[in-house]
Enzyme design. Sequence first.
Site, PDB file in Angstrom:
ATOM      1  N   ASN A  82       1.136  -1.123  -0.093  1.00  0.00           N
ATOM      2  CA  ASN A  82      -0.105  -0.042  -0.049  1.00  0.00           C
ATOM      3  C   ASN A  82       0.968   1.116  -0.188  1.00  0.00           C
ATOM      4  OD1 ASN A  82      -1.877   2.059   0.412  1.00  0.00           O
ATOM      5  ND2 ASN A  82      -2.133   1.602   2.439  1.00  0.00           N
ATOM      6  N   SER A 140       3.848  -2.206  10.082  1.00  0.00           N
ATOM      7  CA  SER A 140       5.319  -2.344  10.208  1.00  0.00           C
ATOM      8  C   SER A 140       5.777  -3.951   9.789  1.00  0.00           C
ATOM      9  CB  SER A 140       5.682  -2.046  11.717  1.00  0.00           C
ATOM     10  OG  SER A 140       5.412  -0.675  12.026  1.00  0.00           O
ATOM     11  N   GLU A 187      -6.572   4.695   7.814  1.00  0.00           N
ATOM     12  CA  GLU A 187      -6.152   6.091   7.642  1.00  0.00           C
ATOM     13  C   GLU A 187      -7.434   6.734   7.007  1.00  0.00           C
ATOM     14  OE1 GLU A 187      -2.680   5.706   5.532  1.00  0.00           O
ATOM     15  OE2 GLU A 187      -1.686   5.006   7.380  1.00  0.00           O
ATOM     16  N   LYS A 210       0.284   4.251  -0.233  1.00  0.00           N
ATOM     17  CA  LYS A 210      -0.199   5.478   0.330  1.00  0.00           C
ATOM     18  C   LYS A 210      -0.201   6.861  -0.353  1.00  0.00           C
ATOM     19  CE  LYS A 210      -0.029   3.113   4.940  1.00  0.00           C
ATOM     20  NZ  LYS A 210       0.271   3.262   6.265  1.00  0.00           N
ATOM     21  N   HIS A 263      -9.145   1.353   5.253  1.00  0.00           N
ATOM     22  CA  HIS A 263      -8.162   1.534   5.725  1.00  0.00           C
ATOM     23  C   HIS A 263      -8.170   2.496   6.886  1.00  0.00           C
ATOM     24  CE1 HIS A 263      -4.089   2.429   6.356  1.00  0.00           C
ATOM     25  NE2 HIS A 263      -3.542   1.512   5.980  1.00  0.00           N
TER      26      HIS A 263
HETATM   27  P1  13P Z   1       3.448   0.391   7.563  1.00  0.00           P
HETATM   28  O1  13P Z   1       3.794  -1.137   6.827  1.00  0.00           O
HETATM   29  O2  13P Z   1       3.984   1.579   7.013  1.00  0.00           O
HETATM   30  O3  13P Z   1       3.158   0.187   8.974  1.00  0.00           O
HETATM   31  O4  13P Z   1       1.921   0.601   7.078  1.00  0.00           O
HETATM   32  C1  13P Z   1       0.976  -0.457   7.015  1.00  0.00           C
HETATM   33  C2  13P Z   1      -0.097  -0.250   6.199  1.00  0.00           C
HETATM   34  O5  13P Z   1      -1.088   0.861   6.773  1.00  0.00           O
HETATM   35  C3  13P Z   1      -0.555  -0.824   5.084  1.00  0.00           C
HETATM   36  O6  13P Z   1      -1.896  -0.550   4.670  1.00  0.00           O
END
Ligand code: 13P
Length: 269
Positions: A12, A228, A111, A14, A109
């Site tokens: 992802n 992570s 976020e 983002k 998600h």
């Molecule tokens: P990280 O791997 O940067 O923690 O992000 C996880 C995530 O939100 C994937 O959708």
Amino acid sequence: MDSKRGILIAGNWKMNLGPKGTQEFASHLRTNWKISLSDKTRAAISNGKLGAHVFPASISLAPAKEAFAGTSVSVGAQNVHYEEKGAFTGEISGPMLKEIGLEWTLVGHSERRQYFGETDESVRKRTESHLRQGFHVVFCFGETRSEREDGRTNSVLETQLSRGLPEKLSGSDVEKLVLAYEPVWAIGTGLTATPEQAEEAHEYTRNFLIDRYGREIAAKLKILYGGSVTPENIRGLLAQPNVDGGLVGGASLKPESFLSLLEGAGSLF
Ligand code: 13P
């Protein structure tokens, strides 16, 4: 991982990697595919046991589709409306994705929930609409740190799953729906859930799926872990019986690291 379900590694991206960065990523991947991936991993990818997916920002979707053409990496969208067209400024729709040949979407998600007002209700609408339109859907859910500290993890998961997922799944939905448990406290923090913590939540989720859809369907649905994930910790997570892949943010942004994630997963076959 249960080998019958296979493994899926999804990046992802983002709000990272514009069209240029996307092209550079894809070109690096092409050059290093055979160098960085073992025969075993490449075989797992070509026979469909190991899936490789990236979810670029909207502006990079069409360039990504072109840049990854002919590779085994499929491209999906991070945010797609449930309506197929109309007055929804800033949104993109399923038919638009189909026009450029995309088959995957991401919904729910944390976020999107935290910063853009997604609710369990809008997550369910998107999930149902995208499945109806024939997309593969990655459905994200997970608790915050305070919810976990208050001992409410399971009840939060139960609420998000029961309100966000469709009541029933058709045969083709079962092939297309993927779940992704992403504890919010582990996202972008470096605080990965331990394999045991991940398995506990995944097992709870599997049991929810058994209650809702029955044992046969629940056994087929993949549950990814996100938060992570790195090339260093992916194998330990995937070794758990109910962890069927990774949804990866930061560590998916560099092609070398994305390839290492695939290699980590491939080594388990
Ligand atoms: P990280 O791997 O940067 O923690 O992000 C996880 C995530 O939100 C994937 O959708």
